[in-house]
Motif scaffolding. Structure first.
Motif, PDB file in Angstrom:
ATOM      1  N   ILE A   1     -42.115 -18.478  34.493  1.00 24.77           N
ATOM      2  CA  ILE A   1     -41.097 -19.557  34.499  1.00 24.77           C
ATOM      3  C   ILE A   1     -42.087 -20.891  34.402  1.00 24.77           C
ATOM      4  O   ILE A   1     -42.019 -21.866  33.629  1.00 24.77           O
ATOM      5  CB  ILE A   1     -40.429 -19.536  35.568  1.00 24.77           C
ATOM      6  CG1 ILE A   1     -39.103 -18.685  35.397  1.00 24.77           C
ATOM      7  CG2 ILE A   1     -39.784 -21.100  35.843  1.00 24.77           C
ATOM      8  CD1 ILE A   1     -37.923 -18.427  36.456  1.00 24.77           C
TER       9      ILE A   1
ATOM     10  N   GLY B   1     -32.976 -12.054  35.796  1.00 25.84           N
ATOM     11  CA  GLY B   1     -32.888 -12.227  37.137  1.00 25.84           C
ATOM     12  C   GLY B   1     -31.660 -11.508  37.799  1.00 25.84           C
ATOM     13  O   GLY B   1     -31.625 -10.757  38.701  1.00 25.84           O
TER      14      GLY B   1
ATOM     15  N   TYR C   1     -32.848 -22.126  31.631  1.00 31.45           N
ATOM     16  CA  TYR C   1     -33.645 -22.161  33.032  1.00 31.45           C
ATOM     17  C   TYR C   1     -32.728 -22.503  34.306  1.00 31.45           C
ATOM     18  O   TYR C   1     -32.748 -21.820  35.137  1.00 31.45           O
ATOM     19  CB  TYR C   1     -34.994 -23.130  32.998  1.00 31.45           C
ATOM     20  CG  TYR C   1     -35.980 -22.581  32.321  1.00 31.45           C
ATOM     21  CD1 TYR C   1     -36.788 -21.481  32.797  1.00 31.45           C
ATOM     22  CD2 TYR C   1     -36.461 -22.998  30.895  1.00 31.45           C
ATOM     23  CE1 TYR C   1     -37.725 -20.771  32.236  1.00 31.45           C
ATOM     24  CE2 TYR C   1     -37.218 -22.420  30.237  1.00 31.45           C
ATOM     25  CZ  TYR C   1     -38.027 -21.348  30.895  1.00 31.45           C
ATOM     26  OH  TYR C   1     -39.150 -20.717  30.186  1.00 31.45           O
TER      27      TYR C   1
ATOM     28  N   ASN D   1     -41.180 -13.480  37.138  1.00 28.89           N
ATOM     29  CA  ASN D   1     -40.376 -14.800  36.809  1.00 28.89           C
ATOM     30  C   ASN D   1     -41.112 -15.845  37.550  1.00 28.89           C
ATOM     31  O   ASN D   1     -41.174 -17.169  36.838  1.00 28.89           O
ATOM     32  CB  ASN D   1     -38.975 -14.850  37.148  1.00 28.89           C
ATOM     33  CG  ASN D   1     -38.114 -13.920  36.144  1.00 28.89           C
ATOM     34  OD1 ASN D   1     -38.530 -13.668  35.164  1.00 28.89           O
ATOM     35  ND2 ASN D   1     -36.873 -14.023  36.762  1.00 28.89           N
TER      36      ASN D   1
ATOM     37  N   LEU E   1     -31.360 -19.145  34.802  1.00 31.89           N
ATOM     38  CA  LEU E   1     -32.436 -18.285  35.404  1.00 31.89           C
ATOM     39  C   LEU E   1     -32.538 -18.627  36.765  1.00 31.89           C
ATOM     40  O   LEU E   1     -32.626 -17.652  37.541  1.00 31.89           O
ATOM     41  CB  LEU E   1     -33.751 -18.831  34.653  1.00 31.89           C
ATOM     42  CG  LEU E   1     -34.680 -17.590  34.849  1.00 31.89           C
ATOM     43  CD1 LEU E   1     -34.256 -16.667  33.882  1.00 31.89           C
ATOM     44  CD2 LEU E   1     -36.285 -18.418  33.985  1.00 31.89           C
TER      45      LEU E   1
END
Length: 251
Positions: free
Chosen positions: A162, A32, A231, A158, A234
């Motif tokens: 995700i 990202g 995460y 994403n 992320l």
């Protein structure tokens, strides 16, 4: 023979950190953040020029990423993602000279922040079903489109991948192979659009030695970080990317 490279010191002051950040992102850790590379470089050159300069750098990073995670990708997921991504690339190539890159940046930034807001306000439950395939197709095509315009394909895909709750390694490996195909497919249309000139390519060669450093750092971190922390980084990367892209697009 003297190659016609960019010599502006300010260009390298913003581009070297951008390439390092892109390398870390390409290896999965902080995915990202890589979408910030073109906006950072756009402080010194135009968005199309920044995108073109990064093409050889991206190719090297993609190859290194695939080599590092060659046994960990999700083949079934890739068979779904890659065709959708290529559709987005084709749309981006057709609309490249029509769309303002700043408008695209604002759209990607706004979408990214909306996705994060949705995840915060309505957190997924352990038994939440994965997103529907039709939504995945749209988001992945959008990823290919924004990747072609400004190498900002991370946030849209994403948003689909995700919620699938892959392990950090499988997520990283699958994204590495996906973006290798997507980035490789850009070369011919970029050449047809006149972006791959000698000055851009020579400048890219100067930046190539930096690429493995970022990838190496990212690979080491991705293999050692817990899924929860992975995460969190992320989401942090997506938040910073969304704010930066929206700011650049509206400024």
């Amino acid at each position: 023979m003297n190659l016609p490279i960019i010599t502006d010191p300010f260009f390298y002051a913003v581009t070297i950190p951008a390439v390092l950040l892109l390398g870390v992102s390409k290896s999965g850790f902080g995915a990202g953040f890589g979408s910030l590379a073109v906006p950072m470089m756009a402080l010194a050159v135009s968005v199309p020029e920044a995108a073109a300069i990064l093409m050889p750098v991206l190719f090297l990073m993609d190859v290194l990423g695939m080599a590092a995670f060659r046994k960990d990708f999700d083949l079934k997921l890739l068979k779904f993602l890659i065709p959708c991504g290529l559709v987005g690339i084709a749309i981006g190539a057709l609309l490249f000279k029509v769309l303002n890159p700043h408008t695209v940046a604002a759209m990607v930034g706004g979408f990214t922040l909306l996705f994060l807001a949705q995840r915060l306000l309505f957190p997924p439950q352990p038994n939440s079903p994965p997103p529907p395939r039709w939504l995945g197709a749209i988001l992945t095509a959008t990823s290919g489109f924004t990747s072609f315009i400004a190498h900002a394909g991370g946030p849209p895909i994403n948003a689909y991948v995700i919620p699938l709750k892959l392990s950090p390694i499988k997520f990283t490996a699958t994204m590495a192979f996906f973006f290798f195909v997507v980035n490789l497919s850009k070369w011919i249309p970029y050449g047809m659009l006149g972006l791959l000139d000698m000055r851009n390519m020579a400048t890219s060669l100067v930046l190539l030695p930096i690429a493995p450093v970022g990838v190496w750092v990212g690979v080491r971190l991705a293999r050692r970080i817990s899924q929860v922390l992975f995460y969190r980084f992320l989401y942090a990367g997506m938040f910073l990317t969304g704010v930066k892209l929206l700011w650049d697009g509206l400024a």
